[in-house]
Design an enzyme around this catalytic site. Sequence first.
Site, mmCIF file in Angstrom:
data_model
loop_
_atom_site.group_PDB
_atom_site.id
_atom_site.type_symbol
_atom_site.label_atom_id
_atom_site.label_comp_id
_atom_site.label_asym_id
_atom_site.label_seq_id
_atom_site.Cartn_x
_atom_site.Cartn_y
_atom_site.Cartn_z
ATOM 1 N N ASP A 80 0.808 -1.212 0.257
ATOM 2 C CA ASP A 80 0.016 -0.164 -0.304
ATOM 3 C C ASP A 80 1.107 1.437 -0.294
ATOM 4 O O ASP A 80 2.245 1.098 0.150
ATOM 5 C CB ASP A 80 -1.377 0.073 1.223
ATOM 6 C CG ASP A 80 -0.327 0.233 2.740
ATOM 7 O OD1 ASP A 80 1.322 0.323 2.861
ATOM 8 O OD2 ASP A 80 -1.020 0.759 3.920
ATOM 9 N N TYR A 82 3.326 4.619 0.540
ATOM 10 C CA TYR A 82 3.178 5.478 1.991
ATOM 11 C C TYR A 82 2.736 5.855 2.681
ATOM 12 O O TYR A 82 1.717 6.671 2.301
ATOM 13 C CB TYR A 82 4.922 5.942 2.059
ATOM 14 C CG TYR A 82 6.197 5.309 1.481
ATOM 15 C CD1 TYR A 82 6.748 4.436 1.932
ATOM 16 C CD2 TYR A 82 6.459 5.498 -0.328
ATOM 17 C CE1 TYR A 82 7.366 3.661 0.757
ATOM 18 C CE2 TYR A 82 7.196 4.615 -0.698
ATOM 19 C CZ TYR A 82 8.076 4.060 0.272
ATOM 20 O OH TYR A 82 9.259 2.988 -0.710
ATOM 21 N N PHE A 93 6.737 1.954 -4.405
ATOM 22 C CA PHE A 93 8.510 2.321 -3.333
ATOM 23 C C PHE A 93 8.675 3.281 -3.769
ATOM 24 O O PHE A 93 9.303 3.934 -3.018
ATOM 25 C CB PHE A 93 8.756 1.181 -4.264
ATOM 26 C CG PHE A 93 8.589 0.014 -3.522
ATOM 27 C CD1 PHE A 93 8.848 -0.802 -2.337
ATOM 28 C CD2 PHE A 93 8.148 -1.532 -4.131
ATOM 29 C CE1 PHE A 93 8.490 -1.904 -1.551
ATOM 30 C CE2 PHE A 93 7.973 -2.685 -4.488
ATOM 31 C CZ PHE A 93 8.084 -3.154 -2.875
ATOM 32 N N HIS A 203 10.415 -9.641 0.984
ATOM 33 C CA HIS A 203 10.839 -8.016 1.205
ATOM 34 C C HIS A 203 11.851 -7.277 1.344
ATOM 35 O O HIS A 203 12.469 -7.488 2.107
ATOM 36 C CB HIS A 203 9.062 -7.263 1.817
ATOM 37 C CG HIS A 203 9.398 -6.273 1.807
ATOM 38 N ND1 HIS A 203 9.442 -5.292 1.941
ATOM 39 C CD2 HIS A 203 7.442 -5.736 0.684
ATOM 40 C CE1 HIS A 203 8.681 -3.866 2.049
ATOM 41 N NE2 HIS A 203 7.834 -4.610 0.653
#
Length: 238
Positions: A80, A82, A93, A203
């Site tokens: 989702d 920031y 990202f 991740h």
Amino acid sequence: MITEFSSSNHAKVNSQIKLEDSWKNKLEDEFNLEYLKNLRDFLIAEKTAGKTIYPESNHIFAALNTTPFDDVKVVIIGQDPYHGPNQAHGLSFSVKPSIPHPPSLMNIFKELKQDVGISKKSGDGYLMGWATQGVLLLNAVLTVEAGKANSHQGRGWEIFTDKIVHLINDLRENIVFILWGSYAQKKGAFIDRKKHYVIESPHPSPLSAHRGFLGSKPFSKINTYLESKNKKPIDWSL
């Protein structure tokens, strides 16, 4: 605009959705489905209650608007947006220009340097240059409440972004799917590995990056695959 999901008039909805044409043609029917109408009502209620939602409404569909359907070469699935101020702008990202790198992005850039020798300076976390080359930077959830990570999960965005991934999986060939972490890997579990190239690793979050993300060499693997399919590689320096 997110507040334009509501009309039951099909033609009116089609004319108001701010989407790039190739995506609009494939997704327009979704905007008449109940789940997106409910999502729209939820977001309106949140804003009416004075809550701050990221990204700004004109950036919610930035990933689709920047990377047309037929131009997609690579899909990087995030979770989702920031949830800090001036960070999210609709690309997974990525952060707005001149904004300090969040921890996961710092590790992405650390691996970028180790893998292909490209260094990113502080405040150079704006990944628009990747998106314009065919890297679809797609979050599973496209909005979030300020200061509250994952606050809009389960509200309907996952259905919408699953549809996007299904469209790419079904209608395109030789796409590279980047699935970092268990969340993205579950979302991409249905991807046809015979048609597409799937890269999986932990991740890039500081909690997991040292368990296999660092050293996984995704950037060189992507370009090696693209070149093997006679596609132009990504210039990761942009």
